[in-house]
Design an enzyme around this catalytic site. Structure first.
Site, short mmCIF file in Angstrom:
data_model
loop_
_atom_site.label_atom_id
_atom_site.label_comp_id
_atom_site.label_asym_id
_atom_site.label_seq_id
_atom_site.Cartn_x
_atom_site.Cartn_y
_atom_site.Cartn_z
N SER A 170 -52.09 -23.26 29.50
CA SER A 170 -51.23 -21.94 30.00
C SER A 170 -50.93 -21.96 31.31
O SER A 170 -50.07 -22.83 31.61
CB SER A 170 -51.98 -20.89 29.40
OG SER A 170 -51.44 -19.63 29.55
N ASP A 190 -45.09 -17.19 31.38
CA ASP A 190 -46.19 -18.13 31.79
C ASP A 190 -45.98 -19.50 31.35
O ASP A 190 -44.92 -19.83 30.92
CB ASP A 190 -47.42 -17.63 31.54
CG ASP A 190 -47.94 -17.71 29.94
OD1 ASP A 190 -46.92 -17.68 29.11
OD2 ASP A 190 -49.04 -17.54 29.26
N ASP A 192 -47.12 -21.63 29.12
CA ASP A 192 -46.66 -22.14 27.72
C ASP A 192 -45.81 -20.99 27.10
O ASP A 192 -45.57 -21.14 25.99
CB ASP A 192 -48.12 -22.27 26.85
CG ASP A 192 -48.70 -20.87 26.93
OD1 ASP A 192 -48.72 -20.20 27.93
OD2 ASP A 192 -49.69 -20.95 25.87
#
Length: 454
Positions: free
Chosen positions: A99, A243, A245
């Site tokens: 992430s 963000d 991902d």
């Protein structure tokens, strides 16, 4: 390698530093363990743009295939694109991403067929136990038949599904600045937004898992400064940041001002309720704004309050048949997307709502942003339980105060509330406060912080 899986396997996923905490040999064991626990005959795997992601993903595929399982690799994708593949193909899935964590980190987000979550209580503990056993005893023996590993691109199908759920073809033209943060939004946005009445100004669309421009975490105000400036410079209608991902999205209005995720939750909830004839359950976690349940009730829906965390949201979505759910962290969950979270679908809702009327975004969201909030404030403490007990002692017994322990401690009065909850991984207490006006919010916030930090 000698790995400490207690530090690697978290509540919802696997995450750690590569190669210090885990590497491809351990990824291979995770692949074998995943198919054992899910009892899968076939799985789907995707990965983000981090330098270590392709190798870890392929190692996981080898581990799964060695157990006789057929693997579909969709390659570079966003996390919600992997959820789409798991839902559309009806296969358990694994997404390799950390992430918004720094470049040296990587991880695995896993799900069962239909994007159903795999967390500590739904298979992750068993996956960890198998991997730990194999680290000591050696990798499991391969099955008589080795599974196949094939490639399948799902990007176009993913985009088509989203655009079917939210129709933007008839909106007025909008100018939107999109900051992909060198993450997977740079891969998905051109296809999802392509051909729509949108003038897209791209920022940091180059896929680069070293994040050379800023951390890919739009909830940190420092990481949206570039987006805010560009929106003002371009005279854009709005800005959207994803963000790393690209499963979360954050929105700024035409002035470059941040729009709270609670306001986005309320806006999308009102649209989803309208789509379902003014009926339906909407999930919100306990630190979203009071405005969320208010808007839900005003639009005919039933709000349901849950703990913080995607596993709790998704479990309640499935239990209640909810049509939508939102969190303060800019995760948005949709029944029409297998109860999974997708920032891209939330972004399309915002664009459709804005483009379906003539006013600016600031005016549109004002009706959904009714209270003064503190945002999340972290405090390092020596003893979490002691500080929570001190807060409880300070407020309990008062006629005008309600206390509940759904997730940490929530203290509620007529004109304000605050929640304090412990971090699962660090010696922190997290405070969120809200009130009907800024002055009251500051007073409540400071009183709570004084006890927490005493």
């Amino acid at each position: 390698m000698a790995a400490d899986l207690s530090q690697l396997v978290k509540a919802y996923d696997v995450r750690g530093v590569v190669p210090d905490q885990w590497d491809e040999s351990l990824a291979e064991l995770f692949g074998a363990a995943f198919v054992r626990v899910t009892d899968a005959s076939a799985i789907v795997i995707g990965h983000d743009m981090r330098p270590s992601s392709p190798g870890l993903s392929r190692a996981f595929a080898r581990g799964a295939a060695a157990q006789g399982v057929d693997v579909t690799e969709i390659g570079l994708c966003s996390t919600d694109q992997l959820y789409y593949a798991s839902g559309a193909l009806d296969l358990p899935g694994a997404m390799f991403t950390a992430s918004h964590n720094p470049a040296q980190y990587n991880g695995i987000k896993m799900c069962r067929a239909g994007a159903a979550p795999v967390g500590q209580d739904t298979g992750l503990a068993e996956i960890r136990e198998l991997a730990e056993n194999w680290l000591e005893s050696g990798a499991p023996a391969p099955t008589e038949r080795t599974g196949t590993i094939t490639r399948h691109d799902t990007l176009e199908d993913y985009a088509a599904h989203l655009r079917f759920l939210v129709d933007l073809t008839s909106i007025r033209p909008l100018k939107v600045v999109v900051d992909a943060g060198n993450g997977m939004g740079g891969h998905t946005v051109p296809t999802v937004f392509g051909g729509l009445p949108l003038d897209v100004v791209p920022m940091y669309f180059e896929l680069d898992g070293t994040f050379p421009n800023h951390e890919a975490n739009p909830l940190d105000p420092a990481n949206i400064v570039d987006l805010q400036k560009r929106v003002r410079e371009e005279g854009a209608d709005l800005g959207i940041a994803f963000d790393g991902d690209a499963d979360r999205c954050f929105v700024v209005d035409e002035r470059g001002e941040p729009v709270s995720p609670s306001a986005i939750t309320a806006l999308v909830a009102s649209r989803e309720l309208a789509k379902h004839g003014g009926k339906g359950t909407i999930i919100h976690n306990l630190i979203t704004s009071w405005s969320v349940p208010e808007v839900v009730r005003e639009n005919g829906g039933t709000p349901v309050r849950t703990r913080v965390g995607h596993s709790f949201i998704k479990a309640e979505m499935a239990k209640s048949g909810a049509i939508f759910g939102g969190e303060h962290s800019a995760h948005y969950y949709f029944k029409d997307f297998w109860n999974a979270d997708t920032g891209m679908l939330a972004a399309l809702h915002v664009l459709a709502a804005l483009g379906g009327q003539e006013g600016p975004l600031s005016g549109l969201v004002a009706q959904y942003d009714r209270y003064a909030g503190s945002g999340e404030i972290n405090s390092t403490v020596a003893d979490q339980a002691d500080r929570l007990a001190a807060i409880k002692a300070a407020y309990e017994g008062r006629d005008d105060i309600r206390l509940d322990n759904l997730d940490g401690l929530t203290v509620t009065a007529t004109d304000w509330w605050f929640n304090v909850r412990p971090s699962n991984t660090e010696p922190l207490l997290r405070l969120n406060a809200e009130a009907r006006d800024e002055e009251t919010m500051r007073k409540v916030r400071d009183e709570a912080l004084a006890i927490i930090r005493a």
